[in-house]
Design a protein around this motif. Structure first.
Motif, PDB file in Angstrom:
ATOM      1  N   ALA A 138       0.830  -1.208   0.000  1.00  0.00           N
ATOM      2  CA  ALA A 138       0.000   0.000   0.000  1.00  0.00           C
ATOM      3  C   ALA A 138       0.864   1.257   0.000  1.00  0.00           C
ATOM      4  O   ALA A 138       0.558   2.231  -0.709  1.00  0.00           O
ATOM      5  CB  ALA A 138      -0.928  -0.004   1.223  1.00  0.00           C
ATOM      6  N   GLU A 139       1.938   1.241   0.751  1.00  0.00           N
ATOM      7  CA  GLU A 139       2.850   2.391   0.768  1.00  0.00           C
ATOM      8  C   GLU A 139       3.435   2.652  -0.621  1.00  0.00           C
ATOM      9  O   GLU A 139       3.503   3.798  -1.081  1.00  0.00           O
ATOM     10  CB  GLU A 139       3.997   2.133   1.747  1.00  0.00           C
ATOM     11  N   MET A 140       3.875   1.575  -1.282  1.00  0.00           N
ATOM     12  CA  MET A 140       4.486   1.713  -2.603  1.00  0.00           C
ATOM     13  C   MET A 140       3.463   2.171  -3.642  1.00  0.00           C
ATOM     14  O   MET A 140       3.768   2.975  -4.531  1.00  0.00           O
ATOM     15  CB  MET A 140       5.102   0.376  -3.029  1.00  0.00           C
ATOM     16  N   LEU A 141       2.248   1.670  -3.526  1.00  0.00           N
ATOM     17  CA  LEU A 141       1.185   2.077  -4.444  1.00  0.00           C
ATOM     18  C   LEU A 141       0.853   3.553  -4.251  1.00  0.00           C
ATOM     19  O   LEU A 141       0.655   4.295  -5.228  1.00  0.00           O
ATOM     20  CB  LEU A 141      -0.044   1.202  -4.216  1.00  0.00           C
ATOM     21  N   GLU A 142       0.812   3.991  -3.017  1.00  0.00           N
ATOM     22  CA  GLU A 142       0.556   5.405  -2.725  1.00  0.00           C
ATOM     23  C   GLU A 142       1.623   6.292  -3.355  1.00  0.00           C
ATOM     24  O   GLU A 142       1.328   7.377  -3.874  1.00  0.00           O
ATOM     25  CB  GLU A 142       0.540   5.612  -1.207  1.00  0.00           C
ATOM     26  N   GLY A 143       2.859   5.821  -3.358  1.00  0.00           N
ATOM     27  CA  GLY A 143       3.954   6.606  -3.924  1.00  0.00           C
ATOM     28  C   GLY A 143       3.895   6.729  -5.437  1.00  0.00           C
ATOM     29  O   GLY A 143       4.549   7.613  -6.005  1.00  0.00           O
ATOM     30  N   ARG A 144       3.127   5.857  -6.114  1.00  0.00           N
ATOM     31  CA  ARG A 144       3.009   5.925  -7.576  1.00  0.00           C
ATOM     32  C   ARG A 144       1.585   6.284  -7.976  1.00  0.00           C
ATOM     33  O   ARG A 144       1.094   5.906  -9.033  1.00  0.00           O
ATOM     34  CB  ARG A 144       3.424   4.583  -8.178  1.00  0.00           C
ATOM     35  N   ARG A 145       0.953   7.041  -7.129  1.00  0.00           N
ATOM     36  CA  ARG A 145      -0.457   7.392  -7.305  1.00  0.00           C
ATOM     37  C   ARG A 145      -0.712   8.057  -8.651  1.00  0.00           C
ATOM     38  O   ARG A 145      -1.658   7.707  -9.362  1.00  0.00           O
ATOM     39  CB  ARG A 145      -0.870   8.312  -6.157  1.00  0.00           C
ATOM     40  N   ASP A 146       0.117   9.032  -9.038  1.00  0.00           N
ATOM     41  CA  ASP A 146      -0.111   9.775 -10.282  1.00  0.00           C
ATOM     42  C   ASP A 146       0.020   8.876 -11.503  1.00  0.00           C
ATOM     43  O   ASP A 146      -0.722   9.022 -12.476  1.00  0.00           O
ATOM     44  CB  ASP A 146       0.878  10.947 -10.381  1.00  0.00           C
ATOM     45  N   GLN A 147       0.971   7.950 -11.473  1.00  0.00           N
ATOM     46  CA  GLN A 147       1.159   7.047 -12.601  1.00  0.00           C
ATOM     47  C   GLN A 147      -0.068   6.163 -12.802  1.00  0.00           C
ATOM     48  O   GLN A 147      -0.541   5.970 -13.929  1.00  0.00           O
ATOM     49  CB  GLN A 147       2.399   6.179 -12.381  1.00  0.00           C
TER      50      GLN A 147
END
Length: 284
Positions: A79-88
């Motif tokens: 979830a943390e990693m997904l949040e970091g690529r939110r715009d992509q």
């Protein structure tokens, strides 16, 4: 100065923690909501499906042997990693036809869904297990255990739906092979990049892109697959896939009537669990 050309992204399969091209060398064109070409995605073959099942089986003992608390930590890291690529992810969902606000909302919902399942990791045993009353000098305990390798035909909801069928399978210790959305496969491979750069061991989740009608029957009949989620399968194909799954008594889960934004409940987590009952004499 000449205008710089953008580097096109290569979308490949995700098997055993690596990103191979299909062994068949095939790919197919992915278009956006207006029919414009976006990228080529790998078109997985029967051999790729077998390789993915082998990778999932190899990863199963280590993943199921981890503590539930540790699995929860790893899902939270996803979830943390997904949040970091939110715009992509939002950009890819817009290309698939979502509005700007709808794409952003779906990414947020997918992040929240990972966190929700992460919180269930160390609670599932208490909810699905039991201490059974018996008439005699014995203790009798029923505890849930993962079924093994689960094949998942993912829905056409390219992110929230995908997360909603993958997370409940792996949170309990199962490993999986996912047949991604055929029409919108790109977010699934981007999610695979998130999984590959998180703490999730290779082989726990394997992602195949391509034709569902080609890949799903081989997974349904594969004797080393223990469960089959038919959420994204076409209604006309479901009876045949269920017949194939009967060969080794796979657990089969069909699509329900819930929207992906609804409270997911526990049904998907318990669908691919076995119950082990242990008897132990009192005082020994």
């Amino acid at each position: 100065m000449s205008e710089r050309l953008a580097v096109r992204k290569t979308y490949k399969l995700f098997i055993g923690g690596a990103f191979p091209r299909s062994e068949s060398g095939r790919s197919y064109a992915v278009t956006d909501a207006k029919g414009r070409f976006v990228a080529n995605a790998s078109q997985a073959s029967r051999k790729d499906a077998r390789d993915a099942v082998s990778a999932a089986r190899k990863a199963f003992p280590g993943w199921s042997g981890r503590t539930a608390y540790n699995r929860g930590q790893i899902l939270y890291r996803v979830a943390e990693m997904l949040e970091g690529r939110r715009d992509q992810f939002a950009d890819e969902l817009r290309r698939a036809g979502a509005s700007k606000s709808g794409a952003a909302g779906e990414v947020d919902a997918a992040v929240d869904r990972w966190v929700w399942y992460a919180g269930w990791a160390d609670k599932l045993s208490a909810v699905a297990g039991a201490s059974n009353p018996v008439s005699g000098p014995f203790f009798n305990f029923s505890t849930p255990e993962p079924a093994g390798v689960v094949a998942v035909v993912a829905p056409d909801s390219p992110l929230l739906g995908l997360v909603s069928v993958v997370a409940p399978v792996i949170v309990s210790g199962n490993t999986c092979v996912v047949v991604a959305s055929e029409s919108a496969p790109l977010p699934s491979i981007t999610l695979a990049e998130v999984l590959a750069t998180s703490d999730l061991p290779g082989g726990v989740v394997n992602v195949l892109t391509g034709r569902r009608s080609e890949i799903a029957p081989w997974l349904a009949s594969h004797m080393d697959v223990n469960g089959l989620d038919l959420t994204g399968a076409a209604a006309g194909h479901v009876p045949d896939l269920e017949d194939e799954a009967a060969g080794n008594l796979k657990r089969v889960l069909r699509q329900d009537d819930r929207e992906w934004t609804d409270d997911p409940g526990t049904a998907r987590m318990t669908a691919f669990l076995e119950t082990k009952t242990v008897w132990h004499p009192v005082g020994v």
